[in-house]
Enzyme design. Structure first.
Site, PDB file in Angstrom:
ATOM      1  N   LYS A 128      -5.177 -10.117  -5.612  1.00 52.65           N
ATOM      2  CA  LYS A 128      -6.405 -10.489  -4.892  1.00 52.65           C
ATOM      3  C   LYS A 128      -7.504  -9.477  -5.190  1.00 52.65           C
ATOM      4  CE  LYS A 128      -5.706  -7.893  -0.725  1.00 52.65           C
ATOM      5  NZ  LYS A 128      -5.556  -7.647   0.635  1.00 52.65           N
TER       6      LYS A 128
ATOM      7  N   LYS B  98       0.819  -1.213   0.000  1.00 50.10           N
ATOM      8  CA  LYS B  98       0.000   0.000   0.000  1.00 50.10           C
ATOM      9  C   LYS B  98       0.851   1.261   0.000  1.00 50.10           C
ATOM     10  CE  LYS B  98      -4.458  -1.244   1.986  1.00 50.10           C
ATOM     11  NZ  LYS B  98      -5.444  -0.902   3.027  1.00 50.10           N
TER      12      LYS B  98
ATOM     13  N   LYS C 219     -11.235  -4.044  -2.367  1.00 50.92           N
ATOM     14  CA  LYS C 219     -12.123  -2.884  -2.437  1.00 50.92           C
ATOM     15  C   LYS C 219     -11.458  -1.740  -3.189  1.00 50.92           C
ATOM     16  CE  LYS C 219     -14.124  -3.639   2.140  1.00 50.92           C
ATOM     17  NZ  LYS C 219     -13.075  -3.623   3.180  1.00 50.92           N
TER      18      LYS C 219
HETATM   19  P1  AMP Z   1     -10.862  -5.877   4.119  1.00 51.60           P
HETATM   20  O1  AMP Z   1     -11.716  -5.740   2.901  1.00 51.60           O
HETATM   21  O2  AMP Z   1      -9.414  -5.723   3.808  1.00 51.60           O
HETATM   22  O3  AMP Z   1     -11.319  -5.042   5.270  1.00 51.60           O
HETATM   23  O4  AMP Z   1     -11.025  -7.392   4.597  1.00 51.60           O
HETATM   24  C1  AMP Z   1     -12.066  -7.912   5.396  1.00 51.60           C
HETATM   25  C2  AMP Z   1     -11.934  -9.424   5.451  1.00 51.60           C
HETATM   26  O5  AMP Z   1     -12.124  -9.990   4.150  1.00 51.60           O
HETATM   27  C3  AMP Z   1     -10.546  -9.908   5.918  1.00 51.60           C
HETATM   28  O6  AMP Z   1     -10.710 -11.038   6.737  1.00 51.60           O
HETATM   29  C4  AMP Z   1      -9.847 -10.279   4.638  1.00 51.60           C
HETATM   30  O7  AMP Z   1      -8.872 -11.263   4.812  1.00 51.60           O
HETATM   31  C5  AMP Z   1     -11.005 -10.801   3.796  1.00 51.60           C
HETATM   32  N1  AMP Z   1     -10.723 -10.607   2.363  1.00 51.60           N
HETATM   33  C6  AMP Z   1     -10.527  -9.418   1.730  1.00 51.60           C
HETATM   34  N2  AMP Z   1     -10.280  -9.611   0.409  1.00 51.60           N
HETATM   35  C7  AMP Z   1     -10.335 -10.963   0.216  1.00 51.60           C
HETATM   36  C8  AMP Z   1     -10.162 -11.804  -0.944  1.00 51.60           C
HETATM   37  N3  AMP Z   1      -9.905 -11.283  -2.146  1.00 51.60           N
HETATM   38  N4  AMP Z   1     -10.284 -13.143  -0.782  1.00 51.60           N
HETATM   39  C9  AMP Z   1     -10.555 -13.688   0.440  1.00 51.60           C
HETATM   40  N5  AMP Z   1     -10.723 -12.946   1.564  1.00 51.60           N
HETATM   41  C10 AMP Z   1     -10.614 -11.603   1.459  1.00 51.60           C
END
Ligand code: AMP
Ligand code: TRP
Length: 329
Positions: free
Chosen positions: A192, A111, A195
């Protein structure tokens, strides 16, 4: 009952990576554990965000969590900044962490890369995450694969603190799903799904319409050749689609591969499976959005319960480190 804690940033539209990698486990865990789910708005401040946008995304994150099936009668849903103990414990833990170990965090490196100026909060982000977890004596933390390294830091900091100041924190363990722990971007299957993806067509949002889902999956980048085989190294695009279908249907990815003889058929089934999966969630989202007052009341009750536990842990840690209590106890 096992204590479970996890968090999500209100930093954009929630997507199927969030759902398959994390939220699905959260919904299951709420029945068997004492589960705390936190909308980590302080973490969202680590990159520049419009204030009004942050506020509305925070409410929307809560609506999403309720829509995917979290039940505030049996689990605790709250907003991180409503419980000031998170920021307070984070400071104590910053005084336990080293610059070197934070510099090694890959999320910070990714990031922060290429930015002229990086917020200090982005650097200390994993320490705040550690505070989130340790405040609730969480034994298990259900997350996607990308959070493994942060969890390792949380464990190390808990162990280091306990060794230096006496037994204070529970050492948490990650819980990463066997399938769909890392859902990849449909336009770039080496990245991956996220958002903050630069290609919105690579991400299937939980609230995407059937039409959008169908288009995005149909246009997903695939690999040379025509054969449907599960091979993440040489066929990352097709393997990602197989992983998604496996996660939704409960079948194994290699078993699914044998059922398909064309990319088009696989894509059509993936789109259909996602549309069916998301339909009830979208319906609940629409109902909940009509009553934001009720959602805010749920968050207020959640914060109250969370704080009653967080305050005790913070006091334990502050005492252990030698801070003078504000009054004689
Ligand atoms: P975040 O969107 O970074 O706040 O992530 C929230 C949760 O979703 C965390 O537990 C991440 O590990 C999971 N997560 C986010 N992106 C992915 C993805 N592409 N595949 C699987 N899990 C994800
Ligand atoms: N860092 C996590 C993410 O980006 C979000 C998060 C913050 C979290 N605090 C947490 C996850 C505590 C699990 C436990 O996905």
């Amino acid at each position: 009952m096992t204590r479970v804690f996890s968090g999500v940033q209100p930093s954009g539209d929630m997507h199927i990576g969030n759902y398959l990698g994390a939220f699905r486990q959260w919904v299951e865990d709420q029945h068997s554990s004492d589960a705390f789910y936190c909308i980590v708005d302080l973490h969202a401040l680590t990159v520049d965000t419009d204030p009004e946008m942050l506020r509305s995304r925070t409410v929307d994150a809560a609506i999403n969590l309720l829509a995917v099936g979290l039940d505030p009668q049996i689990c605790t849903i709250f907003v991180q900044s409503h419980v000031p103990e998170h920021a307070q414990l984070s400071w104590l833990l910053e005084c336990m962490a080293s610059m070197g170990e934070l510099r090694r965090m890959t999320q910070f490196k990714e990031k922060g890369a290429g930015r002229e100026s990086v917020r200090v909060g982005l650097f200390t982000y994993p320490v705040l995450m550690t505070a989130d977890i340790l405040l609730y004596d969480a034994e298990r933390v259900p997350v996607g694969d990308d959070q493994r390294q942060h969890l390792e830091l949380a464990r190390n900091l808990a162990i280091r603190f306990n060794n230096r100041y006496g037994d204070t924190f529970v050492v948490p363990a990650p819980s990463v799903p066997r399938v769909a722990a890392r859902v990849m971007d449909l336009q770039d299957p080496t990245q991956k799904m996220s958002k903050s993806s630069i290609s919105p067509t690579g991400t299937v949002a939980i609230l995407d319409s059937a039409d959008q889902i169908e288009k995005k999956v149909r246009r997903a980048v695939t690999d040379p050749g025509k054969e449907v085989v599960y091979d993440p190294v040489n066929k990352p695009g097709i393997s990602n689609l197989l992983d998604i279908l496996a996660a939704v249907t409960g079948k194994s990815n290699s078993e699914l591969a044998t059922e398909y003889h064309s990319y088009a058929q696989l894509k059509s089934d993936v789109a259909e499976a996602l549309i069916e999966l998301l339909r009830p969630i979208q319906q609940r989202h629409a109902q909940l959005s009509a009553d934001p007052g009720e959602v805010l009341a749920i968050l207020a009750r959640g914060a109250e319960r969370a704080q009653s536990i967080a305050a005790v842990t913070l006091e334990r840690a502050a005492n252990a480190m030698g801070l003078l209590p504000p009054k004689l106890i």
